[in-house]
Design an enzyme around this catalytic site. Structure first.
Site, PDB file in Angstrom:
ATOM      1  N   LYS B  28      39.074  22.143  35.458  1.00  0.00           N
ATOM      2  CA  LYS B  28      38.664  20.887  36.090  1.00  0.00           C
ATOM      3  C   LYS B  28      37.372  20.368  35.468  1.00  0.00           C
ATOM      4  CE  LYS B  28      38.699  20.703  40.693  1.00  0.00           C
ATOM      5  NZ  LYS B  28      39.473  19.636  41.368  1.00  0.00           N
ATOM      6  N   GLY B 111      45.217  25.611  45.402  1.00  0.00           N
ATOM      7  CA  GLY B 111      45.176  25.988  46.809  1.00  0.00           C
ATOM      8  C   GLY B 111      44.570  27.345  47.068  1.00  0.00           C
ATOM      9  N   ARG B 358      44.828  17.087  34.774  1.00  0.00           N
ATOM     10  CA  ARG B 358      45.207  18.357  34.142  1.00  0.00           C
ATOM     11  C   ARG B 358      46.651  18.229  33.707  1.00  0.00           C
ATOM     12  NH1 ARG B 358      44.953  21.618  39.849  1.00  0.00           N
ATOM     13  NH2 ARG B 358      46.611  20.449  40.857  1.00  0.00           N
ATOM     14  N   SER B 783      66.104  50.783  15.164  1.00  0.00           N
ATOM     15  CA  SER B 783      66.064  49.874  16.298  1.00  0.00           C
ATOM     16  C   SER B 783      65.113  50.492  17.310  1.00  0.00           C
ATOM     17  CB  SER B 783      67.465  49.738  16.889  1.00  0.00           C
ATOM     18  OG  SER B 783      67.414  48.907  18.014  1.00  0.00           O
TER      19      SER B 783
END
Lengths: 895, 895
Positions: B28, B111, B358, B783
């Site tokens: 922010k 939040g 944002r 592998s």
């Protein structure tokens, strides 16, 4: 071109270093050439290299032209040196050349491979031999011996057929000994033998001496690959890809009348080590007669004969000239080889011939005495004396052993899982073992296989016998750690726990019946067989002192009980490298509190149970600190998964239900919830400390309180080294070190005492080894837990490996059981990496090893090479580790 | 000295690169400064760095003098920029300065952390605000909002007390909305609020604006460490040591009458990705009113309002000037950030203020559409488009999902173990699952936990529900591999297998009752909830094509059945990286022969049973080769311990006894003998091939016969790559490669066809990685079996890890579950070492990864960095792997 055949004796040169290299010419061939080169009387001959054996076995089993021509030249050398010729049948020359054909690998494999004597005899040369030796009986006896030996070894005819034919002749004539047969009777028997060969093979016995020779050479090569040879090599850690050399040598005859003889001798007594000639001989006999035991051999020396009260004259008395020559050779050989020699010789009509010399095998006790004596005699240095003793052989000396004189009634045989002898009453579970032992009985714990719950019973027992499990099963590992004799995987045992009976071999027995175990052979015997205690007398102490002066690494012990600590100190342990605190949890008086702790629903419940355990653990540690006063003690916090402590028997569940007030169903459900698919990789080690910090808090408190108390009472400060197990990440150690430091501060505050201590970790996971640099930021020491590190690095569960470890060693996948001797290529790579990275970050980090490998000489040599500070071994292995560490240091100094 | 506070807005400079660094100023703070720097209307303010947060949290939670003075300067900056003063109560100036105090971490945690608005109000400034704003009601409403928020967030007063007091006022007056309260009523309520604070705290509400400010700053810092924040970070893989910045900003007011408003908006539709403005706003409201849902917000645009058939005017209509300004800002921001923006704004008396921007979160579908659209608009490049999509988000698109419109009756919730939705009838065992599915039922297999024996039932089922086990339990792993939705570890379930009933949550159910699983949320719902099928329409295909063009690594799939192969091909798989042949052994029609083979007493018995299996396996392989025509297929020979195939139920034993003629007791004894303590480290993998070569011979024969047959019938030669599992030594691979080569030669001879094939190995043990150089001498490919390699390197059993993995992630020991995302430091070190050593010895060695990690983007990035040739993922993860491989290649190109 690389030489394939080396001659010796006569005028043969001995300047090629390959001829002295046992890996090329074998032990026998190298030593024959060596003896000839220092002027000893060696019958002339030649050696075909081990390389030719490998070529032969790898290909179509044929012989190259190069080899054929080299052998022809070498035969010519023997002919020149002896003046005799191969296949010479003439009655008035020097007689036909006869040769022996013997195997000879780099490492001796006595009795494992084949030999042919008297080669070169046939229907014609036998007559020449009879004429030139003027001993017709000798000639025909030699021929029948040759047919019999060649028939058996080269042609594959069942040797029983020959023996049977000989027996018939002897019976028909009422003879007792072979020597009673006349020349004519031997000649008849030769006909009989030849027809046996012809009827078995469908073709006549080969008459061409050259054909005979190549047959024998091929047979010796082939004998490298027989099943019994392979098994011998596996048991003795001899590589399969060395091959054997072949030694062809002019025959000399100990069976040419009463001035001839043959014998074997040692330059010192191989059983006690005493410096006196030792051996036996037979007049008028060939070498195999001594070995075969057909006639009883006589003593070599007068003094030995007299001591034994025997009548037949010793060689010293019967053949004084040859004996004098032999004694001179003995001294020469000991001076040359600087070690006790094992010798084969033959006297042919008064003349001494040397057939073999090699460094003689000896008992551990003799090995010690000889090494110490020879140092005193100035024959060898202290370093050589120390280097010469096989550390593993010390094991024989450290345990009580069965009285060799006593009678044995062997019921069955299992694996020799932990050495020593033990006798006592059979018990079928650990609790009974403890109860009976507490009332003063000596007991042998017999289980299908043991589990960590049986520890207290194993401690209480004199020895352990299991029906399943291998050399590295739980029973075997724990028993070796405790120094308890153990026979594991004795298949001949079945147990009926309900009836409290068992069957051992064919015998029904019951709990309380007595048996004796020999953990060194795997034998299980009926009743109590008397034992003799180990004598760690003078030579042992002297040699150990020399070893201690030479080694760089410290030697600690893995021990949990004051008894084990005391024993380990008496064996020279310089601290504890691994104290497994969980062994203290299985004690009968504690297990209930442990179980309550595990089954508690919450932290408060766990803390309540832990409070009961605190004083017990504190007392444990105090006893250990007192016993190990002044020495560092590495204490590992709780390691195994909690479910190992839970009951398995219905009765135990009921008892626990009574004690806790929780229902049996509830307890069983909780136990089920704790079940793990792979407990080895489960919720254990520091993961317990992270999830249930209260457990480690209790243990840390017990350690520090005990240490403070011991310091207060004795004035001597213990040196606790607290070890966090199963760390995989720096963060685990960081969190748990903070926990330990916090508890230490609390206790020091409470007690008003401050002590030095270390917090470190076990490196037992590949990730810990890979991240050792980071982990060293948090830990003051690393102890390599190579048991678990081997399990995870190789992905092999020690408890389950039995099904494939055998085939794996057989097929050359593992050179040795990696739980017995460290897998240096793989696991060793991680150890080295961790040691380097650890030291890079923390130069003064203490590095040690505490797995089973800490008592294995090859692994100890590796530890020296990567610069560990100490090894830790079970108490009985401490002397082995001291010696192996010294040898490793010597080798490092050379290297 | 490092700056601790950065100002923005007004005349603040923006030339320090640290201000643009989100790790310093948070998302922010960095974006506010960025917006201010490009001239957008941002209320002036300042940001306290995340570093200060960490200092605060690590210490005594105080503020340094340096910080205090920097904040004082920054407050002065705001005062200068706004012309208002903190604590100014005068009725005729510009009014008091009020500020908002907001958290702002580097990674958004919506939040999760705290915010305080209207800070600076007190009993005096409220009067000043009332006078200067000429809106008494607004002033007192703002004050009561401030007390309520500050009381809750900073002072810890239960916010319910404030809400209650407000409710009483509204009830007493018969008001419905807060807007109905008068200035006087708010003023009375402020008194009420202040006395709530005083009585709860025992001291009055703080009146000093500076004291208020520092209280709010501390509260924001503290909110980083709340439980909910920690949990959010754990769930979203956000590190705990980043800290949050604090943003203090002059308040602007959306609640100053009908020309004021507040809103949130996206520059495009975040749900569909469509290019049109999207958002909502409220007239005469503050920001939290929109979020809190007290009033229903209105549409931003006219078209959206009309589409929804809503009456209240859109912002476009109600505030056309401000809207026009906003639209201009939208375009500016998208152009600047080159991505869809999520924006908060306020209009104060007609003037637009930007409070936040944002990059907006979006659905997977929207992400694809936006990326493809923006590339088309020239906003971003193809590389940027590809780099922008979170590969894991594709998972949402590849599975059927629950119809979002449908009603849900949630019974219980477990772990979201394998995504997608599934509905069907409950069945309680695998056999029933198969039977019911065969007759056409859709079934959900419900088990306490699954085992390899359940595989056929899992295949037959629509979804799997287990009562125990975590995200990496057997059920979870296998289900993800199969693409079956799975909810694991649903604690609310108890099963009564005898009664064939179960309890889910509080509801009793029985076999046959219907449930629906949401594998993406872990929800278990009653009845059949309708689902919608995935649409892999245009944008998906376009983006995948771009990704394919960018990536270097190939993407294969782990699959055993033709259905899985077909699905994987449709998802873009370029071969099979892992075909687990044992999955074919569990088939009902074969398991009896498999069991006979295992229980056979000797090789002949095993061969008899294997002969029955040969045609079945051949058919399996033929089907796979046909499906994967032209693509390489890595087939792993039998891997798991044999006892996994044995019966566990009494009825199965009886059935097997009937079939084999062996007694139940005998079979149980045999099964008991095969029991292993740690099957993961037991008699499995190539150890089976070494000890029972006939098993691998049968499998090799089945592979080569199938390959020859397919070549003969289709003309296209399959490319079999035969993989030997669990190799720890060169010798194992040497022996088994010789076996495979021998069988290949036999089959090629019989069929008169020769095919190319490779023999290689799985690197899944630390030793294999350490010795990869040697092993590469024998193997054409490696592998990396990182599931097992993780288990052994970390010493963690995947099946047992549930007990401690949670706490381990929580305490920061593991950053992520190492079975989900490769432990790059530890396991990765081994992979890198093995890749390097393998390539050193065999430069053309094929290197791939086939563990679960082959579908994890972070692990795929690692595979790119060490230069593997391919990754192999379960079919549903193939698109994820394709995209992740492209991103990894892009990153490698940059790096």
């Amino acid at each position: 071109m690389t030489k394939t055949v080396y001659t010796f004796g006569g005028d043969a040169p001995h300047d090629d270093p390959r001829q002295g290299d046992k890996t090329i010419t074998g032990g026998k061939g190298a030593n024959l050439a060596e003896m000839a080169s220092i002027g000893l009387p060696v019958p002339p001959g030649f050696t075909i290299t081990t390389e030719e054996c490998l070529t032969y076995l790898a290909g179509e089993k044929g012989f190259s032209d190069g080899l054929r021509s080299a052998v022809a030249d070498a035969v010519a050398h023997i002919e020149r040196a002896t003046g005799k010729r191969f296949g010479d049948a003439s009655p008035d020359g020097p007689g036909p050349l006869l040769v022996s054909v013997r195997s000879g690998a780099a490492i001796s494999m006595p009795g494992m491979m084949d030999t042919v004597l008297n080669l070169g005899l046939n229907d014609e040369t036998v007559e020449g031999l009879a004429a030139t030796s003027t001993d017709e009986r000798f000639a025909w006896d030699s021929y029948r011996r040759f047919i019999q030996m060649y028939g058996d070894v080269v042609l594959g005819v069942n040797h029983g057929l020959f023996e049977e034919a000989l027996e018939i002749v002897k019976e028909d004539n009422g003879y007792y000994a072979d020597t009673e047969l006349s020349a004519e009777e031997w000649r008849t028997l030769v006909d009989e033998y030849k027809s046996i060969v012809a009827s078995e093979l469908g073709e006549p016995f080969p008459q061409d001496p050259h054909e005979q020779l190549w047959g024998a050479i091929g047979a010796v090569f082939d004998s490298w690959d027989t099943e019994r040879a392979k098994i011998y090599r596996r048991l003795n850690d001899i590589p399969h890809d060395m091959g054997t050399a072949v030694n062809v040598q002019a025959m000399v005859f100990g069976n040419m009348g009463d001035t001839s003889a043959t014998g074997v001798a040692f330059t010192r007594d191989p059983s006690t080590g005493t410096r006196r000639y030792y051996g036996e001989y037979l007049i008028n006999a060939q070498g195999e007669d001594v070995v075969a035991g057909i006639r009883t051999p006589q003593y070599l020396t007068k003094v030995a004969r007299e001591e034994a009260g025997a009548k037949p004259l010793s060689m010293e008395e019967a053949l004084p000239d040859a004996y004098g020559e032999l004694a001179r050779v003995f001294d020469l050989l000991e001076g040359h080889y600087k070690d006790m020699q094992d010798i084969e010789f033959t006297v042919e009509r008064g003349k001494l011939w040397m057939l073999q010399t090699r460094t003689g095998k000896r008992t551990a006790k003799a090995a010690l005495k000889m090494a110490v004596d020879m140092e005193g005699e100035g024959l060898i240095t202290r370093e050589e004396a120390v280097a010469r003793i096989d550390p593993m052989a010390l094991d024989q000396l450290l345990h009580p052993t069965l009285d060799p004189e006593a009678e044995r009634n062997v019921l069955t045989k299992g694996l020799p899982a932990s050495p020593g002898a033990a006798a006592g009453k059979i018990v079928l579970d650990a609790d009974t073992a403890e109860q009976w032992a507490n009332r003063g009985d000596k007991v042998i714990l017999v289980r299908v296989e043991t589990s960590p719950e049986d520890i207290h019973g194993m401690h209480a027992a004199q020895g352990i016998l299991t029906a399943r499990g291998g050399m590295t099963s739980h029973a075997a590992v724990v028993a070796r750690g405790m120094g308890r004799p153990c026979v594991s995987g004795a298949n001949g045992i079945s147990i009926d726990r309900t009836e409290r009976t068992l069957r051992i071999g064919s015998r029904e027995m019951k709990e309380g019946d007595e048996v004796t175990l020999d953990g060194g052979t795997g034998e299980v015997m009926l009743g109590i067989v008397p034992t003799v205690d180990p004598e760690l007398e003078g030579d042992f102490g002297v040699l150990m002192e020399w070893a201690d002066a030479l080694r760089r690494m410290r030697v600690r012990t893995n021990a949990e009980t004051p008894e084990d600590c005391r024993m380990a100190r008496s064996f020279g342990a310089e601290g504890i490298g691994l104290c497994r605190t969980e062994h203290m949890f299985f004690d009968a008086s504690r297990i209930r509190a442990v179980r309550q702790m595990i089954l508690a629903e919450d932290e408060a419940g766990r803390r309540g149970a832990l409070d009961q355990l605190l004083p017990e653990q504190r007392a444990d540690f105090a006893a250990i600190f007192e016993t190990m006063a002044g020495l560092p003690c590495t204490i590992r916090l709780l390691d195994p998964p909690l479910h190992e402590f839970l009951p398995t028997q219905a009765s135990e569940f009921e008892e626990l239900a009574d004690a806790t007030g929780l229902g049996v169903d509830h307890l069983k459900r909780r136990a089920g919830e704790l079940h793990e698919f792979n407990p080895m990789l489960g919720h254990r080690g520091c993961r317990l400390g992270i999830t249930f910090p209260e457990i480690y808090e209790m243990q840390a408190r017990a350690i520090f309180e005990a240490a403070c108390n011991v310091k207060a009472s004795s004035g001597e400060a213990p040196l606790p080294e607290i070890m966090i197990p199963l760390v995989a990440t720096r963060r685990e150690l960081e969190l748990l070190r903070a926990l330990v430091d916090r508890i230490a501060d609390q206790v020091f505050e409470e007690k008003g005492i401050r002590l030095d201590y270390l917090v470190g970790t076990m490196i037992e996971l590949p990730r810990a080894a890979l991240m050792a640099g980071e982990i060293a930021e948090e830990g003051a020491f690393f102890s390599f837990g190579t048991n678990d590190l081997t399990q995870t690095t190789l992905g092999v569960s020690r408890d389950d490996a039995g099904r494939f470890l055998g085939p794996y060693v057989e097929k050359g996948i593992f050179a040795r059981d990696p739980f017995v001797s460290l897998d240096i290529d793989g696991v060793g790579q991680l150890v080295e990496m961790a040691a380097e990275n650890g030291r890079r970050v923390r130069p003064d980090i203490k590095l040690g090893i505490c797995g089973e490998h800490g008592g294995d000489p090859a692994s100890i040599a590796f530890c020296e090479s990567v610069g560990l500070d100490y090894v830790s071994a079970s108490p009985y292995r401490v002397p082995i580790a001291r010696l192996a560490a010294a040898q490793a240091a010597l080798k490092a100094r050379e290297g």
